[in-house]
Structures are given as C-alpha cells and as structure tokens.
Write an enzyme that holds these catalytic residues in place. Sequence first.
Site, PDB file in Angstrom:
ATOM      1  N   GLY A  46     -31.528  16.365 -17.663  1.00 22.79           N
ATOM      2  CA  GLY A  46     -31.928  15.456 -18.717  1.00 22.79           C
ATOM      3  C   GLY A  46     -31.245  15.829 -20.008  1.00 22.79           C
ATOM      4  N   GLN A  51     -29.975  16.255 -29.007  1.00 18.77           N
ATOM      5  CA  GLN A  51     -29.244  17.403 -28.459  1.00 18.77           C
ATOM      6  C   GLN A  51     -27.740  17.257 -28.617  1.00 18.77           C
ATOM      7  OE1 GLN A  51     -31.549  17.330 -24.518  1.00 18.77           O
ATOM      8  NE2 GLN A  51     -31.156  19.483 -24.819  1.00 18.77           N
ATOM      9  N   CYS A  89     -33.806  24.206 -20.794  1.00 15.03           N
ATOM     10  CA  CYS A  89     -33.305  23.180 -21.710  1.00 15.03           C
ATOM     11  C   CYS A  89     -31.858  23.507 -22.026  1.00 15.03           C
ATOM     12  CB  CYS A  89     -34.154  23.199 -22.985  1.00 15.03           C
ATOM     13  SG  CYS A  89     -33.627  22.003 -24.224  1.00 15.03           S
ATOM     14  N   LEU A  90     -31.005  22.489 -22.021  1.00 15.26           N
ATOM     15  CA  LEU A  90     -29.591  22.731 -22.322  1.00 15.26           C
ATOM     16  C   LEU A  90     -29.412  23.248 -23.757  1.00 15.26           C
ATOM     17  CD1 LEU A  90     -27.916  19.643 -20.606  1.00 15.26           C
ATOM     18  CD2 LEU A  90     -28.012  22.003 -19.777  1.00 15.26           C
ATOM     19  N   HIS A 131     -40.413  16.276 -21.200  1.00 17.05           N
ATOM     20  CA  HIS A 131     -39.520  17.180 -21.931  1.00 17.05           C
ATOM     21  C   HIS A 131     -38.541  16.385 -22.810  1.00 17.05           C
ATOM     22  CE1 HIS A 131     -36.842  20.924 -21.966  1.00 17.05           C
ATOM     23  NE2 HIS A 131     -36.064  19.981 -22.467  1.00 17.05           N
ATOM     24  N   GLU A 132     -37.906  15.384 -22.209  1.00 17.90           N
ATOM     25  CA  GLU A 132     -36.888  14.629 -22.967  1.00 17.90           C
ATOM     26  C   GLU A 132     -37.521  13.797 -24.082  1.00 17.90           C
ATOM     27  OE1 GLU A 132     -33.973  15.594 -22.628  1.00 17.90           O
ATOM     28  OE2 GLU A 132     -34.346  16.626 -20.736  1.00 17.90           O
ATOM     29  N   HIS A 135     -38.239  15.762 -27.156  1.00 20.93           N
ATOM     30  CA  HIS A 135     -37.048  16.028 -27.992  1.00 20.93           C
ATOM     31  C   HIS A 135     -36.927  14.988 -29.109  1.00 20.93           C
ATOM     32  CE1 HIS A 135     -34.626  19.319 -26.453  1.00 20.93           C
ATOM     33  NE2 HIS A 135     -34.711  18.885 -25.205  1.00 20.93           N
TER      34      HIS A 135
END
Length: 154
Positions: A46, A51, A89-90, A131-132, A135
């Site tokens: 994701g 991000q 998480c990236l 999660h996304e 953000h």
Amino acid sequence: MAKLQIRTVGDDVLRKTCRPVEEITPRVLTLLDDMIETMRAANGVGLAAPQVGILRRIAVVEVEEGEIYELINPKIVASAGEQEGAEGCLSVPGRYGLVTRPKHVTVRALNRKGEEYEVTAHDFLARAFCHEIEHLDGKLYIDKVTRMLSEEEY
Ligand code: ZN
C-alpha cells in the site's frame, strides 16, 4: 509512469492532513499510476499520497498481486471485530510492529472514473486499508503500535 521518492519518518509531510480530491484530473490519474509503480518497486502492499509528498486524499493498495484498489477520498464507513498483527510501512523502512486493527472494514471511495464504490475487506486487507487511510490524516502505525518487533521476530 515514473517512480516517485518515498518520504520517510521525520519528514513533516507525513504528519499533515490531506485535502480531498475535488476533480479527477489527468494529474490525479498520473499520480495513481506513479504511486502503483512506486509501491510495486518498493515491494509494498500500500502507498498513500503523502508518502510521495502529495497532500491529497489518495491511496493505493495491492495485497494480492494484480488486485489493486485505487482509493480516492476514502472513508471507513463500517468496521467490526479486532485483530492484532505485524505491520510495516514504506515510510518506516526495515521496522515492523504489532498493531491492533478492526478485523473487518467497509471502505467507501471514488475510483479513477470518479465513481463511488464500496469494498468490504477482512483480515490483512482490512489492516492495509486502515493503515493507508490513516496516512491521509497524518497518522503513522508507530503512533499506535503495541510493540515493535525485533529482527528475529519478522
Ligand atoms: Zn504506511
């Protein structure tokens, strides 16, 4: 398509609230394509627009290969149950932690044609959606982590 630079924890852009998308412009479509390419190149499941430094309510999720969800102005409209599981998480490279999330969520969003749709997700996909979407309000999983995992645990 272009690969975008992924912002990492400490970058203020990750802590801002994103604005809704008012109109699906060619720029939004290009962003979606670039975000998918960036997510895949980073082996992520994701990616949310902040991000990659864009403060718009846009995210992409691909938990099962080829099953891509493009989320524009997403909202969680229902949730149920509870699950605890490992999350990464990236924007927090190389780290994982345990996070409690709903087991089931229903998300309402626009697709790239500007059509509203709803998807009900369970388990890991539900986790990825939560999660996304967080953000987009400047929240990171590390804010609510129960316990960070050591390298031997993941
Ligand atoms: Zn993330």
